[in-house]
Design an enzyme around this catalytic site. Structure first.
Site, PDB file in Angstrom:
ATOM      1  N   TYR A   1     124.052  44.859  15.293  1.00  0.00           N
ATOM      2  CA  TYR A   1     124.811  44.361  14.141  1.00  0.00           C
ATOM      3  C   TYR A   1     124.911  45.484  13.116  1.00  0.00           C
ATOM      4  CZ  TYR A   1     119.966  43.239  12.672  1.00  0.00           C
ATOM      5  OH  TYR A   1     118.611  43.274  12.414  1.00  0.00           O
TER       6      TYR A   1
ATOM      7  N   HIS B   1     121.270  49.408  14.897  1.00  0.00           N
ATOM      8  CA  HIS B   1     122.524  49.918  14.340  1.00  0.00           C
ATOM      9  C   HIS B   1     122.964  51.155  15.114  1.00  0.00           C
ATOM     10  CE1 HIS B   1     121.280  47.294  11.154  1.00  0.00           C
ATOM     11  NE2 HIS B   1     120.339  48.106  10.737  1.00  0.00           N
TER      12      HIS B   1
END
Length: 334
Positions: free
Chosen positions: A260, A310
């Site tokens: 995400y 990430h």
């Protein structure tokens, strides 16, 4: 032939030539790429005197100058959650719940109902007049801010977005002293002054329960790690990052890279959707290639670690592309 008739014929001939030339010009300008510069020059000349959809010389929402930006940008998705737009599609709810799985999650609708009894239901969709020019600074936490002397420039913006820990005391010369919006999640929470909007990024239903608790009874002290049971913040200035917008950022802008988006990238996307001009500070490494926070003495201590959560490189490349398309202005610091 009389003089009046000759003048009429001459006038008609001139008008016919003008109409014919104009028709040919526009036909070939739109068909022939070699003449595109004419159309572009006319548009630039017009924009020099008119300010477009906002009061700035160039506004982010001017989509026609970048097909790449237009393909990614969707202004119809509100970045902040209200009671009215809180209903999530099944697909969005499943994706959002997958981010940080809960064993026994509470009922989402009931939590939202309670949430908007504690915080206001009128987030930040403010002045939309053509005269508006909302300037925003997105201030990351990179060590490249040290010695940058960006403080006054940052503070000159209308909105100033910071994230997570982001101390300003003692660093004002480089990072500024004002904060209008501070983005955080329960595990990164800090106390705020009474004039700053707390923008909660929820990864799970428990995060919404936490903000209710932190502003009232203080009963939630643990999520997956210990968290602040109470937080100093103005509850009338609390905003909630929309899970629907969260998913849109992940899919449309990051094309599914990483698990995400990072808080920094989510902050940048919020600014792009609520601001007219965006300046970005404190993103990326310092000039020596070190990834660390500006408040850390050890340059290797706070790196944007390769956790797999990430995709730092992909996010940074998208940020650079936004700068290359003149949608944001990046300040690379020292």
């Amino acid at each position: 032939m009389s003089l009046p008739k000759r003048m009429k014929l001459r006038t008609f001939a001139v008008l016919f030539c003008i109409i014919t030339f104009t028709t040919l010009l526009f036909t070939y300008t739109f068909r022939d790429p070699s003449l595109y510069f004419l159309k572009h020059a006319f548009r630039l000349s017009d924009n020099f005197f008119t300010k477009g959809p906002c009061g700035c010389r160039q506004c982010i929402t001017e989509l026609d100058d970048s097909l790449w930006f237009a393909e990614h940008f969707n202004q119809s998705i509100h970045p902040l959650m209200t009671k009215e737009n809180s209903v999530l599609s099944d697909e969005t709810f499943k994706w959002w719940q997958w981010l940080q799985s809960e064993r026994q999650p509470a009922n989402f609708s009931e939590v939202v109902e309670e949430l908007f009894q504690v915080i206001p239901n009128d987030p930040l969709y403010m002045d939309a007049s053509p005269e508006r020019c909302r300037t925003c600074a997105v201030v990351g936490n990179s060590g490249n801010l040290k010695g940058s002397h960006y403080g006054k420039l940052i503070d000159s913006n209308e909105f100033i977005l910071r994230m997570n820990q982001a101390p300003t005391a003692g660093f004002e010369e480089d990072v500024g002293s004002r904060t209008t919006h501070h983005l955080m999640y329960p595990e990164s929470a800090i106390d705020l002054d009474n004039n700053t909007h707390l923008v909660l990024i929820p990864f799970k239903i428990l995060d919404l329960q936490w903000i209710i608790s932190a502003l009232t009874k203080g009963t939630i002290k643990y999520t997956y790690v210990p968290v602040m049971s109470r937080i100093k913040a103005n509850k009338d200035k609390v905003l909630i990052y929309s899970p629907t917008f969260f998913k849109y950022v992940y899919e449309s802008w990051l094309d599914g890279h990483g698990r995400y988006p990072s808080t920094g990238f989510l902050s940048l996307m919020l600014a792009i959707h609520i601001c007219d001009e965006v300046s970005v500070f404190g993103f990326g490494s310092d000039k020596y290639g070190n990834w660390h926070h500006y408040w850390e003495e050890n340059l290797l201590a706070g790196a944007f670690r390769q956790t797999g959560v990430h995709d730092a490189d992909y996010e940074y490349n998208i940020t650079l592309a936004l700068a290359d398309k003149h949608k944001i202005q990046m300040f690379n610091g020292s």
